[in-house]
Design a protein around this motif. Structure first.
Motif, PDB file in Angstrom:
ATOM      1  N   ALA A  43      38.985  90.081  66.710  1.00 29.87           N
ATOM      2  CA  ALA A  43      38.720  91.371  67.367  1.00 29.87           C
ATOM      3  C   ALA A  43      37.374  91.934  66.930  1.00 29.87           C
ATOM      4  O   ALA A  43      36.628  92.502  67.742  1.00 29.87           O
ATOM      5  CB  ALA A  43      39.838  92.356  67.034  1.00 29.87           C
ATOM      6  N   ARG A  44      37.037  91.762  65.670  1.00 35.30           N
ATOM      7  CA  ARG A  44      35.771  92.297  65.165  1.00 35.30           C
ATOM      8  C   ARG A  44      34.576  91.583  65.804  1.00 35.30           C
ATOM      9  O   ARG A  44      33.547  92.210  66.101  1.00 35.30           O
ATOM     10  CB  ARG A  44      35.711  92.145  63.644  1.00 35.30           C
ATOM     11  CG  ARG A  44      34.476  92.797  63.040  1.00 35.30           C
ATOM     12  CD  ARG A  44      34.292  92.417  61.584  1.00 35.30           C
ATOM     13  NE  ARG A  44      33.101  93.050  61.054  1.00 35.30           N
ATOM     14  CZ  ARG A  44      32.483  92.660  59.954  1.00 35.30           C
ATOM     15  NH1 ARG A  44      32.947  91.647  59.257  1.00 35.30           N
ATOM     16  NH2 ARG A  44      31.401  93.288  59.532  1.00 35.30           N
TER      17      ARG A  44
ATOM     18  N   HIS B 160      34.915  92.237  70.093  1.00 36.01           N
ATOM     19  CA  HIS B 160      35.023  93.574  70.668  1.00 36.01           C
ATOM     20  C   HIS B 160      34.226  94.567  69.814  1.00 36.01           C
ATOM     21  O   HIS B 160      33.775  94.254  68.712  1.00 36.01           O
ATOM     22  CB  HIS B 160      36.491  94.012  70.751  1.00 36.01           C
ATOM     23  CG  HIS B 160      37.368  93.047  71.491  1.00 36.01           C
ATOM     24  ND1 HIS B 160      37.324  92.886  72.851  1.00 36.01           N
ATOM     25  CD2 HIS B 160      38.322  92.175  71.048  1.00 36.01           C
ATOM     26  CE1 HIS B 160      38.197  91.964  73.233  1.00 36.01           C
ATOM     27  NE2 HIS B 160      38.818  91.513  72.146  1.00 36.01           N
TER      28      HIS B 160
ATOM     29  N   ASP C  33      35.228 100.475  68.333  1.00 33.93           N
ATOM     30  CA  ASP C  33      36.321 101.314  68.834  1.00 33.93           C
ATOM     31  C   ASP C  33      37.591 100.504  69.039  1.00 33.93           C
ATOM     32  O   ASP C  33      38.703 100.957  68.699  1.00 33.93           O
ATOM     33  CB  ASP C  33      35.913 101.985  70.151  1.00 33.93           C
ATOM     34  CG  ASP C  33      34.810 103.017  69.953  1.00 33.93           C
ATOM     35  OD1 ASP C  33      34.643 103.484  68.800  1.00 33.93           O
ATOM     36  OD2 ASP C  33      34.124 103.337  70.927  1.00 33.93           O
ATOM     37  N   LYS C  34      37.469  99.297  69.590  1.00 40.18           N
ATOM     38  CA  LYS C  34      38.628  98.429  69.801  1.00 40.18           C
ATOM     39  C   LYS C  34      39.263  98.023  68.477  1.00 40.18           C
ATOM     40  O   LYS C  34      40.493  97.965  68.340  1.00 40.18           O
ATOM     41  CB  LYS C  34      38.187  97.185  70.582  1.00 40.18           C
ATOM     42  CG  LYS C  34      39.285  96.159  70.819  1.00 40.18           C
ATOM     43  CD  LYS C  34      40.327  96.629  71.802  1.00 40.18           C
ATOM     44  CE  LYS C  34      41.302  95.527  72.143  1.00 40.18           C
ATOM     45  NZ  LYS C  34      42.351  95.979  73.084  1.00 40.18           N
ATOM     46  N   VAL C  35      38.416  97.761  67.493  1.00 33.70           N
ATOM     47  CA  VAL C  35      38.917  97.380  66.159  1.00 33.70           C
ATOM     48  C   VAL C  35      39.687  98.530  65.536  1.00 33.70           C
ATOM     49  O   VAL C  35      40.760  98.338  64.952  1.00 33.70           O
ATOM     50  CB  VAL C  35      37.749  96.937  65.260  1.00 33.70           C
ATOM     51  CG1 VAL C  35      38.215  96.769  63.816  1.00 33.70           C
ATOM     52  CG2 VAL C  35      37.145  95.632  65.773  1.00 33.70           C
TER      53      VAL C  35
ATOM     54  N   VAL D  81      41.251 100.954  67.041  1.00 32.41           N
ATOM     55  CA  VAL D  81      42.530 101.100  67.745  1.00 32.41           C
ATOM     56  C   VAL D  81      43.537 100.077  67.225  1.00 32.41           C
ATOM     57  O   VAL D  81      44.716 100.397  66.993  1.00 32.41           O
ATOM     58  CB  VAL D  81      42.338 100.944  69.269  1.00 32.41           C
ATOM     59  CG1 VAL D  81      43.689 100.832  69.972  1.00 32.41           C
ATOM     60  CG2 VAL D  81      41.547 102.119  69.830  1.00 32.41           C
ATOM     61  N   LEU D  82      43.081  98.845  67.034  1.00 33.01           N
ATOM     62  CA  LEU D  82      43.966  97.803  66.498  1.00 33.01           C
ATOM     63  C   LEU D  82      44.459  98.190  65.106  1.00 33.01           C
ATOM     64  O   LEU D  82      45.656  98.067  64.804  1.00 33.01           O
ATOM     65  CB  LEU D  82      43.231  96.467  66.441  1.00 33.01           C
ATOM     66  CG  LEU D  82      43.981  95.320  65.742  1.00 33.01           C
ATOM     67  CD1 LEU D  82      45.278  94.993  66.470  1.00 33.01           C
ATOM     68  CD2 LEU D  82      43.096  94.072  65.625  1.00 33.01           C
TER      69      LEU D  82
ATOM     70  N   ASP E   4      50.861  97.303  72.110  1.00 37.96           N
ATOM     71  CA  ASP E   4      49.545  96.661  71.967  1.00 37.96           C
ATOM     72  C   ASP E   4      49.734  95.140  71.925  1.00 37.96           C
ATOM     73  O   ASP E   4      50.445  94.616  71.069  1.00 37.96           O
ATOM     74  CB  ASP E   4      48.875  97.144  70.676  1.00 37.96           C
ATOM     75  CG  ASP E   4      47.420  96.700  70.574  1.00 37.96           C
ATOM     76  OD1 ASP E   4      47.108  95.576  70.983  1.00 37.96           O
ATOM     77  OD2 ASP E   4      46.592  97.481  70.059  1.00 37.96           O
TER      78      ASP E   4
END
Length: 537
Positions: A71-72, A75, A78-80, A82-83, A229
């Motif tokens: 993910a890092r 993306h 912001d996505k990280v 949220v995860l 998620d």
């Protein structure tokens, strides 16, 4: 920062943790001795500790780190975040539920773990174990959140804080021994409080480190949204086989411990002390390299950089051989020196030294396998393939028990240690074959030259150890030995018992330092240089 420097940082802090843990155990033994109440503490402590190993540090980290790294790299920030928020919410509420259930069910949990304590003759020990289990059960909550924070910090290459925080648990328990025992009618209860304070301290330190990175997760009551998620669902699916894999290792330990109880008295203790010696190279080298490799391998996988992936595994395996082979050699050839210097005091006799020495030598046979597993297994985890290592682990469990059937009747407790070592070697070989067959790992050129240079350095080290051992004695002062010479120098300064202890310690230091100098000098002569093992992230 280079991977070698990161591994060295983790190794140094892990060494401090092991030393503080040894000091903790010595102080606990001195303060509380061996009694039903101390047995009750260790039973109570084992329950949340077992859950921590199964779920927090084992299955969760193996499932979470590769997906977080992906993910890092793919993306935005912001996505990280949220995860991280969603994983934290699901983890927190699941752990709170487990903790409440554990506190309520403490009597049944203790009965399942230690059936002997439920007998009427052990009422006091049983009640104490239940009380301490309830006090310490929230430790699993603290340590699971610590594992969450450690996974994030390691992914962001902040290795020092996660490696340092275990020291806080040891310091907290030491403080409990020294300061809190007078506060309780049953003094051993102070240890349970010390464990909880240590868990909270570790959590606070790591949470502060997350805050500095701006990655502290936000608490929310919207569990449904977090559960939905897809990345959280992937982590949970990965945790299933990962938990099974970690459980296999714990089952193997329980089986071997049970077998040891049927062997001559002292067998469990001899194996335990040998295992403590094995923990030093395993943690200082294997755990350190595995910790720094997993995030780097995950990053290489997310970028589809197969060449870098293989280079990382090459780097890890070469370091395992460069440092693990002399460690195994030292454990095998100098086992009497290590065991006698650390444990040959009071009721621990020279005969106990010899029996423990056999266990250490048997363990040493499998040290390279144990270390290699720490490198090769992340090769699958980073690809988010946890099932293959689990299948191999189950096969190794069966293989280990077959080895027990063969070796235990012949060499008793040392057979258990040898079976574990051979099982670890089989595990490593199977992982290596699996990585090669799946084309995950393609060794680069230079391995033959590496072995041709390493072999003479190892032979020189072995000859040096054997040479020095002729001039050293460990369980008695033999005239003409280095121990006797140092003892004579100290005779006017210290009482006889302290004189013997210090002379033996100084002799061991002389042995270890000289071996290090001889080995690294030999490596330099045959052409190895530090730059050969320095990798940038």
């Amino acid at each position: 920062m280079s991977l070698l420097r990161s591994a060295a940082t983790i190794s140094g802090l892990t060494l401090l943790s092991r030393i503080s843990g040894l000091a903790r155990d010595i102080l606990v033994a001195r303060t509380f001795g061996a009694s039903p109440l101390t047995d009750a503490f260790w039973v109570a402590f084992r329950i949340p500790n077992l859950l921590r190993r199964l779920f927090a540090e084992g299955a969760f980290s193996q499932a979470f780190v590769p997906i977080l790294g992906e993910a890092r790299n793919r993306h935005g920030q912001d996505k990280v975040k949220v995860l991280l928020d969603h994983v934290f919410i699901v983890l927190l509420y699941a752990l709170m539920l487990i903790t409440v259930l554990g506190i309520i069910a403490a009597p049944w949990v203790v009965t399942a773990m230690a059936t002997g304590m439920s007998h009427s003759s052990s009422d006091t020990a049983f009640e104490s174990a239940v009380w301490m289990t309830r006090v310490m059960f929230p430790y699993i909550l603290c340590m699971s959140l610590v594992a969450f924070a450690s996974a994030v910090l390691n992914t962001w290459s902040r290795f020092a804080i996660p490696a340092f925080t275990p020291i806080l648990l040891n310091l907290s328990m030491i403080a409990a021994c020294l300061l809190f025992t007078g506060l309780f009618g049953t003094p051993v209860y102070a240890l349970a409080v010390g464990v909880m304070l240590g868990g909270v301290a570790q959590l606070l330190v790591q949470w502060a480190a997350l805050a500095k990175l701006g990655l502290t997760p936000r608490l929310s009551f919207n569990i449904k949204n977090a559960w939905a998620d897809p990345l959280v669902r992937r982590i949970i699916r990965q945790m299933g086989p990962a938990t099974l894999g970690v459980s296999v290792a714990q089952i193997s330990i329980l089986i071997n411990t049970n077998i040891a109880t049927w062997l001559p008295a002292g067998s469990v203790t001899w194996l335990s002390f040998a295992d403590r010696l094995m923990e030093f190279p395993t943690a200082l080298l294997g755990v350190a390299l595995g910790t720094v490799l997993l995030p780097s391998l995950s990053a290489a996988h997310s970028k589809q950089d197969t060449q870098a992936y293989s280079h990382l595994l090459d780097w890890g395996l070469k370091l395992v051989l460069l440092l693990g082979v002399p460690a195994a050699l030292g454990l095998a050839l100098a086992s009497d020196a290590l065991v006698a210097t650390l444990f040959n005091y009071g009721a621990f006799s020279a005969a106990d030294v010899q029996q423990t020495r056999l266990s250490v030598m048997a363990y040493a046979v499998g040290l390279i396998g144990i270390l290699a597993v720490k490198i090769l297994a992340p090769g699958f985890y980073a690809k988010q393939d946890i099932r293959t290592p689990v299948k191999i682990a189950i096969g190794v469990l069966i293989f280990t028990q077959i080895m027990n059937v063969i070796f235990v009747p012949l060499i008793h407790h040392a057979g258990l240690a040898l079976s574990i070592g051979l099982g670890a070697t089989a595990n490593a070989l199977c992982l290596l074959v699996g990585l090669r067959r799946k084309n995950i790992y393609q060794p680069h050129a230079g391995w033959l030259a590496f072995f041709l240079r390493l072999t003479p350095a190892v032979i020189i080290l072995a000859l040096w150890i054997l040479f020095l051992q002729h001039y050293m004695s460990w369980t008695a002062l033999t005239p003409g030995t280095i121990n006797a010479w140092i003892n004579g120098l100290l005779a006017q300064l210290l009482p006889p018992h302290l004189n013997f202890t210090l002379s033996r310690l100084l002799t061991l230091i002389t042995l270890l330092v000289s071996c290090g100098l001889v080995y690294f000098a030999a490596l330099f002569i045959v052409g190895f240089r530090p730059a050969d093992f320095t990798r940038r992230r």
